[in-house]
Design an enzyme around this catalytic site. Structure first.
Site, PDB file in Angstrom:
ATOM      1  N   CYS A   1       1.336  -0.866   3.672  1.00 15.54           N
ATOM      2  CA  CYS A   1       0.628   0.336   3.236  1.00 15.54           C
ATOM      3  C   CYS A   1      -0.381  -0.028   2.137  1.00 15.54           C
ATOM      4  O   CYS A   1      -0.017  -0.701   1.167  1.00 15.54           O
ATOM      5  CB  CYS A   1       1.660   1.312   2.683  1.00 15.54           C
ATOM      6  N   ASN A   2      -1.611   0.420   2.299  1.00 17.96           N
ATOM      7  CA  ASN A   2      -2.637   0.115   1.295  1.00 17.96           C
ATOM      8  C   ASN A   2      -2.312   0.751  -0.047  1.00 17.96           C
ATOM      9  O   ASN A   2      -2.481   0.134  -1.098  1.00 17.96           O
ATOM     10  CB  ASN A   2      -4.004   0.613   1.754  1.00 17.96           C
ATOM     11  N   THR A   3      -1.848   2.006  -0.016  1.00 20.27           N
ATOM     12  CA  THR A   3      -1.563   2.703  -1.269  1.00 20.27           C
ATOM     13  C   THR A   3      -0.415   2.012  -2.012  1.00 20.27           C
ATOM     14  O   THR A   3      -0.491   1.789  -3.229  1.00 20.27           O
ATOM     15  CB  THR A   3      -1.222   4.182  -1.003  1.00 20.27           C
ATOM     16  N   ASP A  47       5.823   0.768   5.259  1.00 20.58           N
ATOM     17  CA  ASP A  47       4.675   1.667   5.088  1.00 20.58           C
ATOM     18  C   ASP A  47       5.220   3.066   4.828  1.00 20.58           C
ATOM     19  O   ASP A  47       6.408   3.321   4.998  1.00 20.58           O
ATOM     20  CB  ASP A  47       3.817   1.648   6.365  1.00 20.58           C
ATOM     21  N   SER A  48       4.318   3.983   4.476  1.00 23.57           N
ATOM     22  CA  SER A  48       4.728   5.366   4.266  1.00 23.57           C
ATOM     23  C   SER A  48       5.137   6.047   5.579  1.00 23.57           C
ATOM     24  O   SER A  48       5.791   7.082   5.547  1.00 23.57           O
ATOM     25  CB  SER A  48       3.570   6.143   3.638  1.00 23.57           C
ATOM     26  N   TYR A  74       1.739   8.820   1.084  1.00 23.41           N
ATOM     27  CA  TYR A  74       1.726   8.136  -0.201  1.00 23.41           C
ATOM     28  C   TYR A  74       0.363   8.302  -0.891  1.00 23.41           C
ATOM     29  O   TYR A  74       0.259   8.197  -2.110  1.00 23.41           O
ATOM     30  CB  TYR A  74       1.980   6.632  -0.007  1.00 23.41           C
ATOM     31  N   GLY A  75      -0.666   8.509  -0.077  1.00 25.84           N
ATOM     32  CA  GLY A  75      -2.044   8.460  -0.578  1.00 25.84           C
ATOM     33  C   GLY A  75      -2.379   9.437  -1.678  1.00 25.84           C
ATOM     34  O   GLY A  75      -3.297   9.216  -2.467  1.00 25.84           O
ATOM     35  N   CYS A 109      -7.128   1.410   4.620  1.00 25.39           N
ATOM     36  CA  CYS A 109      -6.024   2.329   4.913  1.00 25.39           C
ATOM     37  C   CYS A 109      -5.493   1.984   6.294  1.00 25.39           C
ATOM     38  O   CYS A 109      -6.270   1.647   7.196  1.00 25.39           O
ATOM     39  CB  CYS A 109      -6.524   3.775   4.879  1.00 25.39           C
ATOM     40  N   THR A 110      -4.173   2.078   6.432  1.00 20.86           N
ATOM     41  CA  THR A 110      -3.523   1.690   7.695  1.00 20.86           C
ATOM     42  C   THR A 110      -4.070   2.426   8.915  1.00 20.86           C
ATOM     43  O   THR A 110      -4.027   1.906  10.026  1.00 20.86           O
ATOM     44  CB  THR A 110      -2.020   2.033   7.608  1.00 20.86           C
ATOM     45  N   GLU A 155      -3.598  11.033  12.843  1.00 19.60           N
ATOM     46  CA  GLU A 155      -2.239  11.361  13.302  1.00 19.60           C
ATOM     47  C   GLU A 155      -2.246  12.484  14.328  1.00 19.60           C
ATOM     48  O   GLU A 155      -1.414  12.531  15.217  1.00 19.60           O
ATOM     49  CB  GLU A 155      -1.338  11.693  12.106  1.00 19.60           C
TER      50      GLU A 155
HETATM   51  N1  DGL Z   1      -0.298   4.160   4.753  1.00 16.41           N
HETATM   52  C1  DGL Z   1      -1.197   4.819   3.851  1.00 16.41           C
HETATM   53  C2  DGL Z   1      -2.227   3.786   3.334  1.00 16.41           C
HETATM   54  O1  DGL Z   1      -2.526   2.798   3.977  1.00 16.41           O
HETATM   55  C3  DGL Z   1      -1.908   5.989   4.485  1.00 16.41           C
HETATM   56  C4  DGL Z   1      -0.998   7.163   4.751  1.00 16.41           C
HETATM   57  C5  DGL Z   1      -0.439   7.798   3.482  1.00 16.41           C
HETATM   58  O2  DGL Z   1      -1.199   8.373   2.688  1.00 16.41           O
HETATM   59  O3  DGL Z   1       0.760   7.690   3.297  1.00 16.41           O
HETATM   60  O4  DGL Z   1      -2.749   3.949   2.267  1.00 16.41           O
END
Ligand code: DGL
Length: 270
Positions: free
Chosen positions: A74-76, A11-12, A43-44, A185-186, A153
């Site tokens: 990570c979703n992104t 993940d990010s 990452y978003g 999103c996580t 966060e």
């Molecule tokens: N992990 C990212 C997601 O699930 C969220 C945090 C980010 O933007 O890095 O999209």
């Protein structure tokens, strides 16, 4: 023996720990190796090309450490990089978007589905494409929620500002009378109670983490890659920056202490 190797997740940053938490809960015999790209989070808000490059570097690192499967937690990164990762590597690769889409489809009675996520995830249209691949006549409405990641966060979940922000993002979706809401999103599972309260009892919330862990279990079984009986259970953690901060913030996401986080210089892994 491949079966005894860990599942690699990335993940990010800390967010993917919500996916690890579910994988560990549903598949308690599987060892895991987690990488959080804390040096380059978020990452978003970044472009597809950059996220693909980061994801490729991380996958190289995970494979060098020896994993039997990669979970893009990570979703992104799932939205942008899954096809290029699958084209490049032979190991099974599971993302969070397809399981979330499948589950939204099963839950939706009226065929009106809302998706919330980062700017990148929503702009990529990955969820709506994945849902439409399963069934073409559903209506999918996306909403980017830029402020929720920092809010979670910061740990400001019970402050009035959290309610205001959630209302701001959900109001347009509620106006579309969605009856299913994908938490794309996580970070959003940590805000589930508040999201449910604002969305109302008629809206089903879909947590991609739960569905992803189920998909991981199914794939391990289908590919006969399940951990052998009696194999030692290992949980390893790596980050690209600030291990102490990851240990501190990550506890809330994982639901337990995270010992022994190691730092790696990820940009050298290409
Ligand atoms: N992990 C990212 C997601 O699930 C969220 C945090 C980010 O933007 O890095 O999209």
């Amino acid at each position: 023996m491949t079966n005894a190797l860990p599942i690699g997740l990335f993940d990010s940053g800390v967010g993917g720990l919500t996916v690890l938490r579910e994988v560990a809960r549903q598949l308690p015999k599987e060892s895991t190796l987690y990488f959080g790209d804390t040096a380059r989070v978020p990452y978003g808000s970044k472009s597809r090309d950059v996220i693909c490059r980061f994801s490729l570097e991380i996958a190289q690192f995970l494979l060098h450490e020896k994993v039997k499967m990669i979970v893009v937690a990570c979703n992104t990164a799932s939205a942008f990089a899954l096809p290029s990762l699958r084209a490049r590597f032979d190991v099974p690769i599971v993302g969070v978007v397809e399981p979330g889409a499948q589950s939204a489809l099963s839950a939706s009675r009226t065929g009106r589905i809302g998706v919330i996520g980062t700017e990148g995830t929503i702009e990529s249209q990955a969820y709506s494409e994945a849902i439409h691949r399963l069934k073409s006549n559903l209506q999918v409405f996306g909403q980017a929620c830029r402020l929720i990641v920092p809010l979670v966060e910061e740990g400001s979940l019970d402050k009035p500002v959290a309610l205001e922000i959630v209302k701001e993002y959900l109001t347009p979706l509620m106006a579309k009378t969605v009856n299913t809401l994908v938490l794309g999103c996580t970070h959003y599972p940590l805000l589930k109670n508040l999201l449910a309260r604002v969305a109302g009892p008629q809206v089903r919330l879909i947590d991609s983490a739960e569905e992803t862990a189920r998909a991981v279990g199914r794939q391990l079984k289908d590919l006969q890659l399940e951990a052998p009986v009696g194999a030692p259970l290992l949980r390893r953690f790596f980050v690209s920056d600030a291990p102490e901060k990851f240990e501190k913030i990550g506890q809330r996401f994982l639901g337990q202490a995270i010992p022994g986080v190691q730092r790696v210089d990820i940009s050298t892994w290409i």
